[in-house]
Scaffold this active site. Sequence first.
Site, mmCIF file in Angstrom:
data_model
loop_
_atom_site.group_PDB
_atom_site.id
_atom_site.type_symbol
_atom_site.label_atom_id
_atom_site.label_comp_id
_atom_site.label_asym_id
_atom_site.label_seq_id
_atom_site.Cartn_x
_atom_site.Cartn_y
_atom_site.Cartn_z
ATOM 1 N N ASP A 105 0.885 -1.167 0.000
ATOM 2 C CA ASP A 105 0.000 0.000 0.000
ATOM 3 C C ASP A 105 0.927 1.223 0.000
ATOM 4 O OD1 ASP A 105 -2.144 1.849 0.717
ATOM 5 O OD2 ASP A 105 -1.256 1.812 2.716
ATOM 6 N N ASP A 157 -0.173 5.094 0.859
ATOM 7 C CA ASP A 157 -0.437 6.103 1.897
ATOM 8 C C ASP A 157 -0.444 5.494 3.302
ATOM 9 O OD1 ASP A 157 -2.488 7.400 -0.565
ATOM 10 O OD2 ASP A 157 -0.809 8.521 0.284
ATOM 11 N N GLU A 205 -0.548 10.946 4.868
ATOM 12 C CA GLU A 205 -1.891 11.482 5.097
ATOM 13 C C GLU A 205 -1.857 12.921 5.627
ATOM 14 O OE1 GLU A 205 -4.470 10.558 3.789
ATOM 15 O OE2 GLU A 205 -4.228 8.421 3.423
ATOM 16 N N THR A 216 -4.795 3.508 -3.121
ATOM 17 C CA THR A 216 -6.100 4.135 -3.362
ATOM 18 C C THR A 216 -5.903 5.471 -4.074
ATOM 19 O OG1 THR A 216 -6.964 3.099 -1.379
ATOM 20 C CG2 THR A 216 -8.196 4.994 -2.245
ATOM 21 N N THR A 217 -4.819 6.153 -3.753
ATOM 22 C CA THR A 217 -4.558 7.430 -4.428
ATOM 23 C C THR A 217 -4.216 7.143 -5.887
ATOM 24 O OG1 THR A 217 -3.402 9.530 -4.209
ATOM 25 C CG2 THR A 217 -2.097 7.544 -3.857
ATOM 26 N N GLY A 228 -10.490 6.989 -0.597
ATOM 27 C CA GLY A 228 -10.655 7.783 -1.819
ATOM 28 C C GLY A 228 -10.971 9.235 -1.521
HETATM 29 C C1 XBP Z 1 -5.404 6.193 1.050
HETATM 30 C C2 XBP Z 1 -6.625 6.895 0.609
HETATM 31 C C3 XBP Z 1 -6.470 8.038 -0.304
HETATM 32 C C4 XBP Z 1 -5.692 9.169 0.340
HETATM 33 C C5 XBP Z 1 -5.945 10.460 -0.400
HETATM 34 O O1 XBP Z 1 -5.852 4.907 1.450
HETATM 35 O O2 XBP Z 1 -7.747 6.527 0.969
HETATM 36 O O3 XBP Z 1 -7.774 8.476 -0.607
HETATM 37 O O4 XBP Z 1 -6.171 9.332 1.676
HETATM 38 O O5 XBP Z 1 -5.590 10.283 -1.761
HETATM 39 P P1 XBP Z 1 -4.856 3.654 1.269
HETATM 40 P P2 XBP Z 1 -6.622 10.686 -2.936
HETATM 41 O O6 XBP Z 1 -3.617 4.003 2.075
HETATM 42 O O7 XBP Z 1 -5.605 2.518 1.854
HETATM 43 O O8 XBP Z 1 -4.563 3.482 -0.176
HETATM 44 O O9 XBP Z 1 -7.171 12.050 -2.580
HETATM 45 O O10 XBP Z 1 -5.774 10.693 -4.182
HETATM 46 O O11 XBP Z 1 -7.668 9.603 -2.921
HETATM 47 MG MG MG Z 2 -2.759 3.169 3.607
#
Ligand code: XBP
Ligand code: MG
Length: 266
Positions: free
Chosen positions: A10, A12, A19, A121-122, A52
Amino acid sequence: MRGLKALIFDVDGTLAETEEVHRAAFNEAFKAFDLPWVWDQGLYRELLLVSGGRERLQHYIETYDPPRGREMLGRIGDLHKFKTQRFARLIDDRRARFRPGVERLLDEARARGLKLALAATTSVPNAEALLLANMDTRGLDMFSAIVGGDEITNRKPAPDIYLLALERLGLPARNCVVFEDSVNGLKSALAAGLRVVVTPSVYTARQDFTGAFSVLSHLGDPFDPYEHLAGAGEQDRMVSVNALRRWIDDDDDMRSLLTIGGRSLF
Ligand code: XBP
Ligand code: MG
């Protein structure tokens, strides 16, 4: 066939504590659109349960009904686009360094012939910006697959992104290990049949990681050992390819011991 053949990360919260950078980018976007909205850390922790950025903005408007929220429902795409541009620039300014052990494990995995993939997710550009800021172009060349949130319909905790990563790797789940930081990411990878090493991040520290293969404070380095929190890894101090192989072989041995007449007791 048994044996570790790939690591899936993953982005983020797992590769880096990004974050806080996303939160700064969201707040800068709100200012740029003259919106009296501020996401502080307490609110963002709760909003992060929605995977997201676009979905998070929609959830915020529908749940908190902020001033001009209704008007902005039709402009979420524009708002998120601006936020993403700000995020990329903040990352270029090296605002998010890799967590302990990440670069060491990536390099070791490649040196030992393992495949690497990202399941974020990003967006892919955001993931690539983070790799470039921390490893220059070397970071981009080491991944067999970089799967971004824009490529799937159902976000984490749905398994879609990890099923797509496995497809791109051309490997079954049993030959891979996932590294995640959140309960949504853990559930997504478990639903795809994968073993998951969780390294909780600042925003996910208090979440429930039931089902994780291992929970560690971070991946560890020779002079910065991890704290073992649950599951595999109690006797080690950093995640290495050898350690992962040992943990997985022990787990496979246990599973075969607990399988009677071809039926698993798991
Ligand atoms: C990360 C997310 C992303 C980021 C923001 O989750 O949910 O939405 O918070 O990025 P993970 P975007 O670590 O589970 O992938 O604004 O590009 O979505
Ligand atoms: Mg994450």
